[in-house]
Write a protein that holds these residues in place. Structure first.
Motif, PDB file in Angstrom:
ATOM      1  N   LEU A  75       0.831  -1.210   0.000  1.00 23.88           N
ATOM      2  CA  LEU A  75       0.000   0.000   0.000  1.00 23.88           C
ATOM      3  C   LEU A  75       0.863   1.257   0.000  1.00 23.88           C
ATOM      4  N   PHE A  76       1.975   1.218   0.724  1.00 24.80           N
ATOM      5  CA  PHE A  76       2.880   2.368   0.767  1.00 24.80           C
ATOM      6  C   PHE A  76       3.453   2.646  -0.619  1.00 24.80           C
ATOM      7  N   GLU A  77       3.879   1.595  -1.304  1.00 20.90           N
ATOM      8  CA  GLU A  77       4.424   1.768  -2.658  1.00 20.90           C
ATOM      9  C   GLU A  77       3.344   2.256  -3.614  1.00 20.90           C
ATOM     10  N   GLY A  78       2.133   1.717  -3.482  1.00 22.05           N
ATOM     11  CA  GLY A  78       1.043   2.157  -4.339  1.00 22.05           C
ATOM     12  C   GLY A  78       0.689   3.616  -4.123  1.00 22.05           C
ATOM     13  N   GLY A  79       0.700   4.047  -2.867  1.00 25.09           N
ATOM     14  CA  GLY A  79       0.411   5.447  -2.561  1.00 25.09           C
ATOM     15  C   GLY A  79       1.479   6.380  -3.084  1.00 25.09           C
ATOM     16  N   LEU A  80       2.756   5.958  -2.990  1.00 29.50           N
ATOM     17  CA  LEU A  80       3.854   6.780  -3.509  1.00 29.50           C
ATOM     18  C   LEU A  80       3.717   7.005  -5.015  1.00 29.50           C
ATOM     19  N   GLN A  81       3.259   5.990  -5.732  1.00 28.08           N
ATOM     20  CA  GLN A  81       3.167   6.078  -7.187  1.00 28.08           C
ATOM     21  C   GLN A  81       1.900   6.782  -7.667  1.00 28.08           C
ATOM     22  N   THR A  82       0.978   7.065  -6.761  1.00 29.36           N
ATOM     23  CA  THR A  82      -0.303   7.669  -7.140  1.00 29.36           C
ATOM     24  C   THR A  82      -0.187   9.192  -7.181  1.00 29.36           C
ATOM     25  N   LYS A  83      -0.539   9.768  -8.303  1.00 25.90           N
ATOM     26  CA  LYS A  83      -0.503  11.226  -8.441  1.00 25.90           C
ATOM     27  C   LYS A  83      -1.819  11.827  -7.946  1.00 25.90           C
ATOM     28  N   TRP A  84      -1.712  12.806  -7.059  1.00 31.11           N
ATOM     29  CA  TRP A  84      -2.905  13.423  -6.490  1.00 31.11           C
ATOM     30  C   TRP A  84      -3.737  14.116  -7.564  1.00 31.11           C
ATOM     31  N   THR A  85      -3.073  14.690  -8.559  1.00 27.05           N
ATOM     32  CA  THR A  85      -3.808  15.365  -9.633  1.00 27.05           C
ATOM     33  C   THR A  85      -4.676  14.378 -10.416  1.00 27.05           C
ATOM     34  N   THR A  86      -4.257  13.117 -10.446  1.00 26.37           N
ATOM     35  CA  THR A  86      -5.036  12.081 -11.129  1.00 26.37           C
ATOM     36  C   THR A  86      -6.152  11.549 -10.246  1.00 26.37           C
ATOM     37  N   VAL A  87      -5.867  11.392  -8.946  1.00 26.66           N
ATOM     38  CA  VAL A  87      -6.828  10.801  -8.013  1.00 26.66           C
ATOM     39  C   VAL A  87      -7.909  11.790  -7.596  1.00 26.66           C
ATOM     40  N   LYS A  88      -7.558  13.067  -7.489  1.00 26.66           N
ATOM     41  CA  LYS A  88      -8.493  14.063  -6.964  1.00 26.66           C
ATOM     42  C   LYS A  88      -9.847  14.076  -7.676  1.00 26.66           C
ATOM     43  N   PRO A  89      -9.886  14.034  -9.019  1.00 25.34           N
ATOM     44  CA  PRO A  89     -11.194  14.060  -9.694  1.00 25.34           C
ATOM     45  C   PRO A  89     -12.051  12.827  -9.436  1.00 25.34           C
ATOM     46  N   VAL A  90     -11.440  11.713  -8.996  1.00 23.58           N
ATOM     47  CA  VAL A  90     -12.214  10.476  -8.790  1.00 23.58           C
ATOM     48  C   VAL A  90     -12.329  10.126  -7.316  1.00 23.58           C
ATOM     49  N   ILE A 269      14.075   6.572  -3.442  1.00 22.55           N
ATOM     50  CA  ILE A 269      13.014   6.087  -2.554  1.00 22.55           C
ATOM     51  C   ILE A 269      11.974   5.300  -3.330  1.00 22.55           C
ATOM     52  N   PHE A 270      11.581   5.822  -4.494  1.00 23.68           N
ATOM     53  CA  PHE A 270      10.571   5.150  -5.306  1.00 23.68           C
ATOM     54  C   PHE A 270      11.063   3.798  -5.798  1.00 23.68           C
ATOM     55  N   ARG A 271      12.304   3.756  -6.329  1.00 24.26           N
ATOM     56  CA  ARG A 271      12.813   2.502  -6.884  1.00 24.26           C
ATOM     57  C   ARG A 271      13.000   1.446  -5.797  1.00 24.26           C
ATOM     58  N   PHE A 272      13.495   1.866  -4.637  1.00 26.62           N
ATOM     59  CA  PHE A 272      13.674   0.934  -3.525  1.00 26.62           C
ATOM     60  C   PHE A 272      12.343   0.327  -3.120  1.00 26.62           C
ATOM     61  N   ASN A 273      11.326   1.168  -2.959  1.00 23.06           N
ATOM     62  CA  ASN A 273      10.025   0.674  -2.513  1.00 23.06           C
ATOM     63  C   ASN A 273       9.350  -0.199  -3.572  1.00 23.06           C
ATOM     64  N   GLU A 274       9.603   0.092  -4.845  1.00 23.07           N
ATOM     65  CA  GLU A 274       9.038  -0.748  -5.898  1.00 23.07           C
ATOM     66  C   GLU A 274       9.604  -2.159  -5.818  1.00 23.07           C
ATOM     67  N   GLY A 275      10.930  -2.260  -5.668  1.00 22.26           N
ATOM     68  CA  GLY A 275      11.551  -3.575  -5.552  1.00 22.26           C
ATOM     69  C   GLY A 275      11.163  -4.287  -4.272  1.00 22.26           C
ATOM     70  N   PHE A 276      11.102  -3.543  -3.172  1.00 19.33           N
ATOM     71  CA  PHE A 276      10.744  -4.136  -1.884  1.00 19.33           C
ATOM     72  C   PHE A 276       9.299  -4.623  -1.903  1.00 19.33           C
ATOM     73  N   ALA A 277       8.406  -3.854  -2.535  1.00 19.53           N
ATOM     74  CA  ALA A 277       7.009  -4.255  -2.628  1.00 19.53           C
ATOM     75  C   ALA A 277       6.858  -5.544  -3.433  1.00 19.53           C
ATOM     76  N   TRP A 278       7.642  -5.673  -4.504  1.00 17.81           N
ATOM     77  CA  TRP A 278       7.612  -6.914  -5.280  1.00 17.81           C
ATOM     78  C   TRP A 278       8.076  -8.088  -4.426  1.00 17.81           C
ATOM     79  N   MET A 279       9.140  -7.889  -3.655  1.00 15.18           N
ATOM     80  CA  MET A 279       9.652  -8.967  -2.813  1.00 15.18           C
ATOM     81  C   MET A 279       8.621  -9.397  -1.776  1.00 15.18           C
ATOM     82  N   MET A 280       7.955  -8.418  -1.158  1.00  9.12           N
ATOM     83  CA  MET A 280       6.952  -8.735  -0.150  1.00  9.12           C
ATOM     84  C   MET A 280       5.708  -9.361  -0.780  1.00  9.12           C
ATOM     85  N   GLN A 281       5.402  -8.957  -2.010  1.00  6.67           N
ATOM     86  CA  GLN A 281       4.273  -9.570  -2.708  1.00  6.67           C
ATOM     87  C   GLN A 281       4.561 -11.044  -2.989  1.00  6.67           C
ATOM     88  N   ILE A 282       5.775 -11.335  -3.442  1.00  7.04           N
ATOM     89  CA  ILE A 282       6.173 -12.723  -3.673  1.00  7.04           C
ATOM     90  C   ILE A 282       6.099 -13.507  -2.375  1.00  7.04           C
TER      91      ILE A 282
END
Length: 501
Positions: A75-90, A269-282
Motif C-alpha cells: 500500500l505504501f508503494e502504491g500510494g507513492l506512485q499515485t498522483k494526487w492530480t489524477t486521483v483528486k477528480p475520482v 526512494i521510489f525505486r527501492f520501494n518498488e523492488g521491496f514491494a515486489w519482494m513482499m508480494q512474492i
C-alpha cells in the motif's frame, strides 16, 4: 549446535529458492497469460507438504503477521506512485466504491453464503466481509502495462488502496459479534468513524512529518533515505493500529502525501520501494500458498461451493455494488462493466480469512478453504482478461511511454547541492532561448540535456527545445530562488533529487 546451524542454513536456502522461483514466475506470467499472484501461490502450494514436501507450514498467526506487513509495504508503494492530480477528480466514486461498494458486495455474498455454506447469518456476513474488498496488490499488478483511460485506472487504484480498511473493520466487527453474548450494534457505527476518521488524520499528519524529516535530515549515505521512508510507513501503521484506528488507511494516505511532495532522493526512494514491494508480494503469496493444503482445497464439496460463491461475487455482487455506488457519477455503462470485472480479489481476503482461524471460530477452516478458492478463481478469470476486456470495450487511452533515460548519483562525499530534473512543456516560454540568455540564480549549472532520448552536452549557445529534460545542479542556498524561477517560467513538475553525499 550443528542441528541449529543446519536449520538456519536450510531456512535461508528455502527463502532464496522461493524468491528466485517467484521472480522467475513473474517474468513468465505475462507470456503465459496468468497473473503473477496465482503463480506465486502455486509455488507455495507446490513447496508445501501436499506438494513436494519441502516446507510444512500451518501457522495462521505467522501468515497473518507476514501478510499484514506485506500489505503495509504494498500500500505504501502504491500510494507513492499515485498522483494526487489524477486521483483528486475520482475521489468521490473511489470512496463510494471503497465503503458502500464493499458493504453492498459483502451483503449480497452473505445472502448466498448463508444457504450455500449452511451457516448462521452472522457467519455468512463474516464470509461476505472477508471477500468484500478488492485487493491493492492484485489491482496494482493487474493494471501495470494496461493503457487504461486515466479516470478508470485512477478510480480502481484509489478504490483498492482505500477499501481494505472497510473490509478489515467489517471482518473484525462480525467476529466480535459472533463471540459476544450480547452484541451492541450501535457501538459499531461509532467505531467505524473512529477508525476511518482517525486513520485519515494520522495518515495526513505523519505523511507531512515524514516529508519534512526526509528533506531536513542530512544522512551520510544516500541508501539510508529509502530505509528512512519505509520506517515511517511501518511507524504510521503501528501507531494508528495501536490506538484502534485504521492503520492501512493511514499508510496509504501518508504515502499519497509523500509521493506528491518535493522529496529528497525521490527516485531512489521510489525505486527501492518498488523492488521491496515486489519482494513482499512474492513472499506473501508464497506463504499463503504454503498455508493451504491442496488435498483439502480441491475436494468436490469445496470446489462446488467455491464456484457458486465465485460466480455470485464476480457476476452478481460486484456489478450490483458498482452500479449502485456510482449512480450519478458520469460513468458510462461500459465503464461500469469494466469496473465490475476489474474488482480483483487477492491477498487481503486470504489474510482476513486467518482472523477467524486465530479466533477459533467453528467454521474457520471451511471459510479459509472457500475464500482461497474464490481468490484463485477471481485471479485466474478476471486478472488474465483485464487487458483484453479494456481493448474490447474501447477503454484504452494513449500509449504510456516510459522514459529511456535515467539519472543515478554516485557517492562522492559531502555535497551541499541537489539535482533538479525538469521537463520542458511545449508552451514553456523558455523554448528557443539559449542557456546564456537565461538568467539563472547563483550556483546553478545545467549539467545535461536529454533530447529525444539522446544526451546533449550543454554549453552557452545551447537552445531549449520542447520536450527537453534538463538536469540542473543547484546549491541548497539557491534552491528556493531557482524553484521560484521555474514556477514563474511555468516549467511542469520539477522534481528534486538530492545530490551525492
Amino acid at each position: 549446535m550443528f542441528d541449529g546451524l543446519f536449520n538456519i542454513d536450510y531456512f535461508v536456502l528455502m527463502a532464496a529458492l522461493l524468491l528466485i522461483a517467484g521472480v522467475v514466475t513473474a517474468k513468465f506470467s505475462t507470456r503465459l497469460g496468468v497473473p503473477a499472484l496465482v503463480l506465486f501461490m502455486l509455488v507455495g502450494m507446490l513447496a508445501g507438504s501436499d506438494g513436494i514436501g519441502f516446507i510444512y507450514f500451518d501457522n495462521a498467526n505467522y501468515a497473518q503477521l507476514i501478510g499484514i506487513v506485506a500489505l503495509v509495504i504494498i500500500l505504501f508503494e502504491g500510494g507513492l506512485q499515485t498522483k494526487w492530480t489524477t486521483v483528486k477528480p475520482v475521489t468521490i466514486p473511489a470512496l463510494s466504491l471503497a465503503t458502500f461498494g464493499v458493504l453492498i458486495t459483502s451483503s449480497v455474498v452473505a445472502a448466498a453464503a448463508k444457504y450455500i455454506l449452511d451457516v448462521t447469518w452472522l457467519e455468512a456476513f463474516l464470509f461476505g466481509a472477508i471477500v468484500g474488498s478488492t485487493d491493492a496488490a492484485a489491482v496494482f499488478a493487474g493494471l501495470k502495462g494496461v493503457n487504461l483511460r486515466e479516470r478508470l485506472g485512477a478510480t480502481l487504484e484509489a478504490e483498492s488502496g482505500t477499501n481494505d480498511p472497510m473490509a478489515v473493520f467489517l471482518t473484525i466487527s462480525f467476529i466480535q459479534l459472533i463471540m459476544t453474548d450480547q452484541p451492541n450494534y450501535f457501538l459499531l457505527v461509532g467505531s467505524f468513524f473512529w477508525q476511518m476518521g482517525l486513520g485519515l488524520i494520522i495518515g495526513l499528519g505523519l505523511g507531512k512529518f515524514a516529508t519534512w524529516a526526509i528533506n531536513r535530515i542530512n544522512l551520510d549515505s544516500s541508501g539510508l533515505y529509502p530505509v528512512f521512508a519505509m520506517a515511517f510507513a511501518l511507524l504510521t501503521y503501528s501507531v494508528t493500529a495501536l490506538i484502534g484506528a485504521s492503520g492501512l488507511l493511514a499508510v496509504y494516505v501518508a504515502a499519497l502525501v509523500l509521493g506528491n511532495a518535493e522529496l529528497t532522493y525521490r527516485h531512489s526512494i521510489f525505486r527501492f520501494n518498488e523492488g521491496f514491494a515486489w519482494m513482499m508480494q512474492i513472499l506473501m503469496f508464497v506463504i499463503l500458498g504454503l498455508l493451504v493444503f491442496p488435498a483439502q482445497l480441491f475436494q468436490l464439496d469445496i470446489v462446488v461451493k467455491g464456484f457458486i460463491l465465485s460466480f455470485t461475487l464476480i457476476l452478481i455482487a460486484r456489478p450490483i455494488a458498482v452500479f449502485l455506488s456510482t449512480i450519478g457519477m458520469k460513468f458510462a455503462i461500459k465503464e461500469k462493466l469494466f469496473l465490475s470485472w476489474a474488482g480483483l480479489r487477492g491477498a487481503v481476503p486470504i489474510v482476513l480469512a486467518t482472523f477467524p482461524m486465530i479466533s477459533g471460530l467453528e467454521n474457520s477452516q471451511l471459510f479459509f478453504n472457500v475464500v482461497f478458492f474464490v481468490v484463485l478463481t477471481s485471479a485466474l478469470a478476471q486478472g488474465s482478461t483485464i487487458s483484453f476486456l479494456a481493448e474490447k470495450l474501447s477503454l484504452t487511452g494513449m500509449k504510456k511511454e516510459t522514459p529511456i533515460h535515467s539519472l543515478e548519483l554516485v557517492s562522492i562525499g559531502k555535497a551541499n547541492a541537489e539535482v533538479i530534473e525538469v521537463e520542458i512543456n511545449e508552451d514553456n516560454p523558455l523554448i528557443g532561448q539559449s542557456l546564456a540568455e537565461i538568467t539563472f540564480p547563483k550556483d546553478v549549472l545545467v549539467n545535461a540535456i536529454i533530447r529525444n532520448g539522446n544526451l546533449i552536452t550543454p554549453y552557452g549557445e545551447s537552445r531549449i527545445c520542447s520536450g527537453d529534460i534538463l538536469y540542473i545542479l543547484v546549491s541548497k542556498q539557491s534552491k528556493n530562488e531557482l524553484k521560484q524561477m521555474l514556477n514563474e517560467s511555468k516549467i511542469s513538475n520539477p522534481t528534486f533529487q538530492k545530490a551525492a553525499e
